[in-house]
Design an enzyme around this catalytic site. Sequence first.
Site, short mmCIF file in Angstrom:
data_model
loop_
_atom_site.label_atom_id
_atom_site.label_comp_id
_atom_site.label_asym_id
_atom_site.label_seq_id
_atom_site.Cartn_x
_atom_site.Cartn_y
_atom_site.Cartn_z
N VAL A 191 -19.71 17.40 -0.70
CA VAL A 191 -18.91 18.18 -1.64
C VAL A 191 -17.40 17.92 -1.53
O VAL A 191 -17.00 16.84 -0.96
CB VAL A 191 -18.81 19.58 -0.73
CG1 VAL A 191 -20.32 20.27 -0.78
CG2 VAL A 191 -18.44 19.40 0.92
N ASP A 228 -20.03 17.33 9.67
CA ASP A 228 -21.07 16.61 9.01
C ASP A 228 -22.02 16.02 10.07
O ASP A 228 -22.73 16.91 10.60
CB ASP A 228 -20.53 15.84 8.15
CG ASP A 228 -21.38 14.90 7.35
OD1 ASP A 228 -22.30 15.71 6.84
OD2 ASP A 228 -21.56 13.52 7.38
N ASP A 265 -11.75 20.25 8.42
CA ASP A 265 -12.30 20.68 6.95
C ASP A 265 -13.76 20.77 6.99
O ASP A 265 -14.27 21.64 6.47
CB ASP A 265 -11.90 19.53 6.00
CG ASP A 265 -12.17 18.22 6.15
OD1 ASP A 265 -12.53 18.02 7.33
OD2 ASP A 265 -12.17 17.34 5.34
N GLY A 318 -7.98 15.95 5.39
CA GLY A 318 -8.84 16.92 4.74
C GLY A 318 -8.58 18.50 4.97
O GLY A 318 -8.88 19.44 4.08
P1 IMP Z 1 -18.40 13.32 10.74
O1 IMP Z 1 -17.90 12.80 12.06
O2 IMP Z 1 -19.78 12.95 10.35
O3 IMP Z 1 -18.73 15.24 11.29
O4 IMP Z 1 -17.53 13.72 9.54
C1 IMP Z 1 -16.39 14.41 9.53
C2 IMP Z 1 -15.41 13.76 8.21
O5 IMP Z 1 -16.37 13.18 7.12
C3 IMP Z 1 -14.92 15.00 7.73
O6 IMP Z 1 -13.73 15.41 8.37
C4 IMP Z 1 -14.69 14.50 6.29
O7 IMP Z 1 -13.40 13.61 6.16
C5 IMP Z 1 -15.78 13.50 6.16
N1 IMP Z 1 -16.90 14.14 5.30
C6 IMP Z 1 -18.13 14.52 5.79
N2 IMP Z 1 -18.90 15.17 4.94
C7 IMP Z 1 -18.25 15.17 3.62
C8 IMP Z 1 -18.09 15.75 2.15
O8 IMP Z 1 -19.49 16.30 2.03
N3 IMP Z 1 -17.39 15.54 1.54
C9 IMP Z 1 -16.21 15.08 1.79
N4 IMP Z 1 -15.99 14.34 2.87
C10 IMP Z 1 -16.68 14.61 4.18
#
Ligand code: IMP
Length: 175
Positions: free
Chosen positions: A154, A104, A101, A46
């Site tokens: 997004v 979340d 990128d 990403g």
């Molecule tokens: P986390 O571990 O929940 O912080 O997720 C991080 C990863 O989830 C990012 O590097 C993205 O690849 C994916 N991700 C989280 N939210 C989104 C979104 O809104 N759109 C696309 N990919 C997302």
Amino acid sequence: MITIRDKNFVPLIEADAIQARIQELAKQINQEYAGKQPLLVVVLNGAFLFAADLAKHLTIPCEITFLRVSSYKGTESTGQLKEILGLTESITGRDLIVIEDIVDTGKTLHDIYNQLQTHNPTSVAIATLLYKPAALQEPIDLHYVGFEIENKFVLGYGLDYDGLGRNTPDILVLE
Ligand code: IMP
């Protein structure tokens, strides 16, 4: 508007605003890393566009490497953990800037951060283009944040939906 499979996405952050913000972040990094030679650690897939545009505005000497994280693994007792793949450089004694990128839940970066720390880098800073504060579950120190956004899905400018939509200059949000 862009339609991917069954979902409609509408503009959220336009290309000009993304590029302007990236220049500001680069300026800040140039100032804060003056006299140093950081290693940029880009989290694939990403962050590829963000990293490319950010790197073009860095005037300090820097190296760039890439890593991937495996899908969640682990057992019920150990919890879920993402493992780093593809990092071949020695990071011991280096100043690392992890380029992501989006943050979340924060779980991915939390795991990456902890695994990088086991190799004793001098420092680890995190640069993320997007951050969803309302979704955060793991406390994490974010040094460089492009944009704080609402807790909505997004896509674009590197981010995908089901593998598609990474190749847009703008960031779009699910309608
Ligand atoms: P986390 O571990 O929940 O912080 O997720 C991080 C990863 O989830 C990012 O590097 C993205 O690849 C994916 N991700 C989280 N939210 C989104 C979104 O809104 N759109 C696309 N990919 C997302």
